[in-house]
Scaffold this active site. Sequence first.
Site, PDB file in Angstrom:
ATOM      1  N   GLU A 266      -1.763  -5.104  -4.001  1.00 15.21           N
ATOM      2  CA  GLU A 266      -0.816  -4.411  -3.128  1.00 15.21           C
ATOM      3  C   GLU A 266       0.252  -5.374  -2.608  1.00 15.21           C
ATOM      4  OE1 GLU A 266      -3.715  -0.871  -1.429  1.00 15.21           O
ATOM      5  OE2 GLU A 266      -3.434  -2.683  -0.237  1.00 15.21           O
TER       6      GLU A 266
ATOM      7  N   ASP B  60       0.834  -1.200   0.000  1.00 11.97           N
ATOM      8  CA  ASP B  60       0.000   0.000   0.000  1.00 11.97           C
ATOM      9  C   ASP B  60       0.868   1.249   0.000  1.00 11.97           C
ATOM     10  OD1 ASP B  60      -2.517   1.527   0.417  1.00 11.97           O
ATOM     11  OD2 ASP B  60      -1.671   1.894   2.399  1.00 11.97           O
TER      12      ASP B  60
END
Length: 238
Positions: A125, A53
Amino acid sequence: MKGRSLNTEDRARLEAAIGYRFAEKERLDRALTHSSARSGRAINYQRLEFLGDRVLGLCVAELLFQTFTDANEGELSVRLNQLVSAESCAKVADELSLHEFIRTGSDVKKITGKHMMNVRADVVESLIAAIYLDGGLDAARRFVLEHWTHRAASADGARRDAKTELQEWAHAKFGVAPKYRTDDRSGPDHDPRFTVTVEVDGIAPETGVDRSKRGAEQVAAMKLLEREGVWQKRSAGN
Protein backbone atom coordinates in the site's frame (compact mmCIF):
# COMPACT_ATOMS: atom_id res chain seq x y z
CA MET A 1 17.41 -5.28 4.91
CA LYS A 2 18.29 -3.49 8.15
CA GLY A 3 18.49 0.27 8.25
CA ARG A 4 20.37 1.19 5.10
CA SER A 5 18.87 2.89 2.04
CA LEU A 6 18.66 1.13 -1.29
CA ASN A 7 21.87 1.10 -3.27
CA THR A 8 21.83 1.82 -7.00
CA GLU A 9 21.73 -1.85 -7.98
CA ASP A 10 18.90 -2.75 -5.58
CA ARG A 11 16.89 0.30 -6.62
CA ALA A 12 17.21 -0.55 -10.31
CA ARG A 13 16.22 -4.16 -9.63
CA LEU A 14 13.15 -3.16 -7.63
CA GLU A 15 12.05 -0.47 -10.09
CA ALA A 16 12.31 -3.03 -12.89
CA ALA A 17 10.18 -5.47 -10.89
CA ILE A 18 7.43 -2.93 -10.19
CA GLY A 19 7.59 -1.39 -13.66
CA TYR A 20 8.05 2.19 -12.51
CA ARG A 21 11.08 4.51 -12.17
CA PHE A 22 10.83 7.11 -9.44
CA ALA A 23 11.67 10.73 -10.18
CA GLU A 24 12.12 11.34 -6.44
CA LYS A 25 14.03 8.35 -5.11
CA GLU A 26 13.35 9.25 -1.48
CA ARG A 27 9.71 8.28 -1.94
CA LEU A 28 10.67 4.71 -2.71
CA ASP A 29 13.00 4.60 0.30
CA ARG A 30 10.25 5.84 2.60
CA ALA A 31 7.72 3.36 1.22
CA LEU A 32 10.06 0.54 2.25
CA THR A 33 10.96 1.85 5.72
CA HIS A 34 9.32 0.15 8.71
CA SER A 35 8.83 2.21 11.87
CA SER A 36 11.53 0.15 13.62
CA ALA A 37 14.22 1.39 11.22
CA ARG A 38 14.53 4.94 12.56
CA SER A 39 13.15 7.18 15.23
CA GLY A 40 11.00 10.07 14.09
CA ARG A 41 7.40 10.12 13.04
CA ALA A 42 7.96 11.29 9.44
CA ILE A 43 10.60 8.81 8.27
CA ASN A 44 8.63 5.56 7.93
CA TYR A 45 5.89 4.37 5.63
CA GLN A 46 2.84 4.81 7.90
CA ARG A 47 1.51 7.97 6.24
CA LEU A 48 2.09 6.51 2.78
CA GLU A 49 0.25 3.36 3.82
CA PHE A 50 -2.77 5.44 4.83
CA LEU A 51 -2.90 7.07 1.40
CA GLY A 52 -2.07 3.89 -0.52
CA ASP A 53 -4.96 2.03 1.07
CA ARG A 54 -7.36 4.62 -0.39
CA VAL A 55 -5.70 4.67 -3.81
CA LEU A 56 -5.77 0.87 -4.00
CA GLY A 57 -9.43 0.81 -2.98
CA LEU A 58 -10.34 3.37 -5.65
CA CYS A 59 -8.45 1.58 -8.43
CA VAL A 60 -9.83 -1.86 -7.54
CA ALA A 61 -13.37 -0.50 -7.13
CA GLU A 62 -13.07 1.10 -10.56
CA LEU A 63 -11.77 -2.18 -12.02
CA LEU A 64 -14.66 -4.16 -10.54
CA PHE A 65 -17.23 -1.58 -11.63
CA GLN A 66 -16.01 -1.78 -15.22
CA THR A 67 -15.53 -5.56 -15.27
CA PHE A 68 -18.66 -6.88 -13.56
CA THR A 69 -21.35 -4.72 -15.12
CA ASP A 70 -24.24 -6.87 -13.86
CA ALA A 71 -23.05 -7.20 -10.25
CA ASN A 72 -24.98 -5.36 -7.56
CA GLU A 73 -23.42 -3.27 -4.79
CA GLY A 74 -23.28 -6.17 -2.35
CA GLU A 75 -21.51 -8.47 -4.80
CA LEU A 76 -19.02 -5.75 -5.70
CA SER A 77 -18.32 -5.14 -2.01
CA VAL A 78 -17.59 -8.83 -1.39
CA ARG A 79 -15.14 -8.88 -4.28
CA LEU A 80 -13.54 -5.61 -3.17
CA ASN A 81 -13.00 -6.84 0.38
CA GLN A 82 -11.31 -9.99 -0.93
CA LEU A 83 -9.03 -8.12 -3.31
CA VAL A 84 -7.79 -5.38 -0.97
CA SER A 85 -7.33 -7.66 2.06
CA ALA A 86 -3.99 -7.92 3.81
CA GLU A 87 -3.65 -11.46 2.48
CA SER A 88 -4.01 -10.33 -1.14
CA CYS A 89 -1.62 -7.41 -0.70
CA ALA A 90 0.94 -9.67 0.97
CA LYS A 91 0.80 -12.02 -2.02
CA VAL A 92 1.60 -9.12 -4.33
CA ALA A 93 4.52 -8.27 -2.06
CA ASP A 94 5.76 -11.85 -2.32
CA GLU A 95 5.50 -11.82 -6.11
CA LEU A 96 7.69 -8.71 -6.16
CA SER A 97 10.06 -10.09 -3.48
CA LEU A 98 9.54 -6.91 -1.47
CA HIS A 99 10.71 -8.65 1.71
CA GLU A 100 14.25 -8.33 0.33
CA PHE A 101 13.98 -4.53 0.35
CA ILE A 102 11.99 -3.69 3.51
CA ARG A 103 14.11 -1.59 5.87
CA THR A 104 13.81 -2.59 9.52
CA GLY A 105 15.55 -1.82 12.79
CA SER A 106 16.96 -3.76 15.70
CA ASP A 107 13.53 -5.04 16.77
CA VAL A 108 13.05 -6.87 13.47
CA LYS A 109 12.11 -10.02 15.40
CA LYS A 110 8.86 -8.31 16.34
CA ILE A 111 7.61 -8.38 12.73
CA THR A 112 7.76 -12.10 12.05
CA GLY A 113 4.94 -14.57 11.47
CA LYS A 114 1.42 -13.25 11.03
CA HIS A 115 2.50 -9.68 11.76
CA MET A 116 5.11 -9.94 9.01
CA MET A 117 2.28 -10.68 6.56
CA ASN A 118 0.69 -7.41 7.64
CA VAL A 119 4.01 -5.59 7.17
CA ARG A 120 4.34 -6.92 3.62
CA ALA A 121 0.76 -5.84 2.90
CA ASP A 122 1.42 -2.39 4.37
CA VAL A 123 4.51 -1.96 2.19
CA VAL A 124 2.49 -2.71 -0.95
CA GLU A 125 0.00 0.00 0.00
CA SER A 126 2.87 2.38 0.78
CA LEU A 127 4.44 1.61 -2.58
CA ILE A 128 1.15 2.39 -4.34
CA ALA A 129 1.00 5.74 -2.54
CA ALA A 130 4.61 6.52 -3.45
CA ILE A 131 3.89 5.80 -7.12
CA TYR A 132 0.74 7.95 -6.91
CA LEU A 133 2.62 10.90 -5.42
CA ASP A 134 5.53 10.55 -7.83
CA GLY A 135 3.68 9.83 -11.08
CA GLY A 136 0.00 10.55 -10.48
CA LEU A 137 -3.12 8.42 -10.47
CA ASP A 138 -2.52 6.95 -13.93
CA ALA A 139 0.84 5.53 -12.84
CA ALA A 140 -0.65 4.08 -9.66
CA ARG A 141 -3.57 2.65 -11.62
CA ARG A 142 -1.21 0.92 -14.06
CA PHE A 143 0.58 -0.77 -11.17
CA VAL A 144 -2.70 -1.87 -9.57
CA LEU A 145 -4.11 -3.20 -12.84
CA GLU A 146 -0.90 -5.12 -13.52
CA HIS A 147 -1.16 -6.98 -10.23
CA TRP A 148 -4.90 -7.11 -9.52
CA THR A 149 -6.67 -7.64 -12.86
CA HIS A 150 -6.13 -11.41 -12.85
CA ARG A 151 -7.09 -11.53 -9.19
CA ALA A 152 -10.34 -9.72 -9.94
CA ALA A 153 -11.15 -12.27 -12.64
CA SER A 154 -10.54 -15.21 -10.29
CA ALA A 155 -12.10 -13.77 -7.13
CA ASP A 156 -15.04 -15.84 -5.97
CA GLY A 157 -17.70 -13.21 -6.41
CA ALA A 158 -20.40 -15.83 -6.80
CA ARG A 159 -20.33 -16.26 -3.05
CA ARG A 160 -22.88 -14.43 -1.03
CA ASP A 161 -22.09 -12.32 1.97
CA ALA A 162 -20.47 -14.75 4.44
CA LYS A 163 -22.38 -13.50 7.49
CA THR A 164 -25.70 -13.79 5.69
CA GLU A 165 -24.84 -17.28 4.46
CA LEU A 166 -23.76 -18.41 7.92
CA GLN A 167 -26.89 -16.94 9.50
CA GLU A 168 -29.15 -18.93 7.18
CA TRP A 169 -27.09 -22.13 7.43
CA ALA A 170 -26.90 -22.03 11.25
CA HIS A 171 -30.62 -21.41 11.54
CA ALA A 172 -31.49 -24.22 9.13
CA LYS A 173 -29.10 -26.77 10.66
CA PHE A 174 -29.14 -25.91 14.36
CA GLY A 175 -32.03 -23.51 14.83
CA VAL A 176 -29.71 -20.85 16.26
CA ALA A 177 -28.07 -17.61 15.18
CA PRO A 178 -24.28 -17.10 15.08
CA LYS A 179 -22.76 -15.02 17.88
CA TYR A 180 -19.82 -12.69 17.20
CA ARG A 181 -17.34 -11.58 19.86
CA THR A 182 -14.58 -9.00 19.44
CA ASP A 183 -11.50 -10.47 21.14
CA ASP A 184 -8.87 -7.87 20.35
CA ARG A 185 -8.16 -4.53 18.71
CA SER A 186 -4.54 -3.70 18.01
CA GLY A 187 -2.47 -1.41 15.82
CA PRO A 188 -2.54 2.38 15.35
CA ASP A 189 -5.77 4.28 14.83
CA HIS A 190 -5.16 4.68 11.10
CA ASP A 191 -4.46 0.96 10.61
CA PRO A 192 -6.25 -1.12 13.27
CA ARG A 193 -6.49 -4.92 13.38
CA PHE A 194 -9.63 -6.52 14.79
CA THR A 195 -9.82 -10.13 15.98
CA VAL A 196 -13.35 -11.55 16.08
CA THR A 197 -14.62 -15.00 17.06
CA VAL A 198 -17.87 -16.43 15.71
CA GLU A 199 -19.69 -19.15 17.63
CA VAL A 200 -22.52 -21.42 16.56
CA ASP A 201 -23.93 -23.68 19.27
CA GLY A 202 -22.93 -27.28 18.69
CA ILE A 203 -19.72 -26.74 16.69
CA ALA A 204 -16.25 -25.31 17.28
CA PRO A 205 -15.82 -21.54 16.85
CA GLU A 206 -13.67 -19.79 14.24
CA THR A 207 -11.63 -16.59 14.42
CA GLY A 208 -11.06 -13.88 11.82
CA VAL A 209 -8.66 -10.94 11.65
CA ASP A 210 -9.11 -7.86 9.48
CA ARG A 211 -8.70 -4.09 9.41
CA SER A 212 -12.35 -3.51 10.31
CA LYS A 213 -14.65 -5.22 12.78
CA ARG A 214 -17.12 -6.07 10.03
CA GLY A 215 -14.33 -7.45 7.87
CA ALA A 216 -13.08 -9.65 10.72
CA GLU A 217 -16.62 -10.95 11.22
CA GLN A 218 -16.79 -11.77 7.51
CA VAL A 219 -13.45 -13.61 7.65
CA ALA A 220 -14.53 -15.63 10.69
CA ALA A 221 -17.86 -16.53 9.06
CA MET A 222 -16.11 -17.51 5.83
CA LYS A 223 -13.63 -19.75 7.66
CA LEU A 224 -16.43 -21.52 9.51
CA LEU A 225 -18.41 -22.05 6.30
CA GLU A 226 -15.33 -23.47 4.60
CA ARG A 227 -14.46 -25.73 7.52
CA GLU A 228 -17.98 -27.15 7.65
CA GLY A 229 -18.00 -27.76 3.90
CA VAL A 230 -20.76 -25.26 3.17
CA TRP A 231 -18.34 -23.33 0.98
CA GLN A 232 -15.47 -24.81 -0.98
CA LYS A 233 -12.18 -23.48 0.32
CA ARG A 234 -10.50 -20.96 -1.97
CA SER A 235 -7.23 -22.03 -3.52
CA ALA A 236 -4.07 -20.34 -2.27
CA GLY A 237 -3.46 -18.81 -5.69
CA ASN A 238 -6.53 -16.57 -5.67
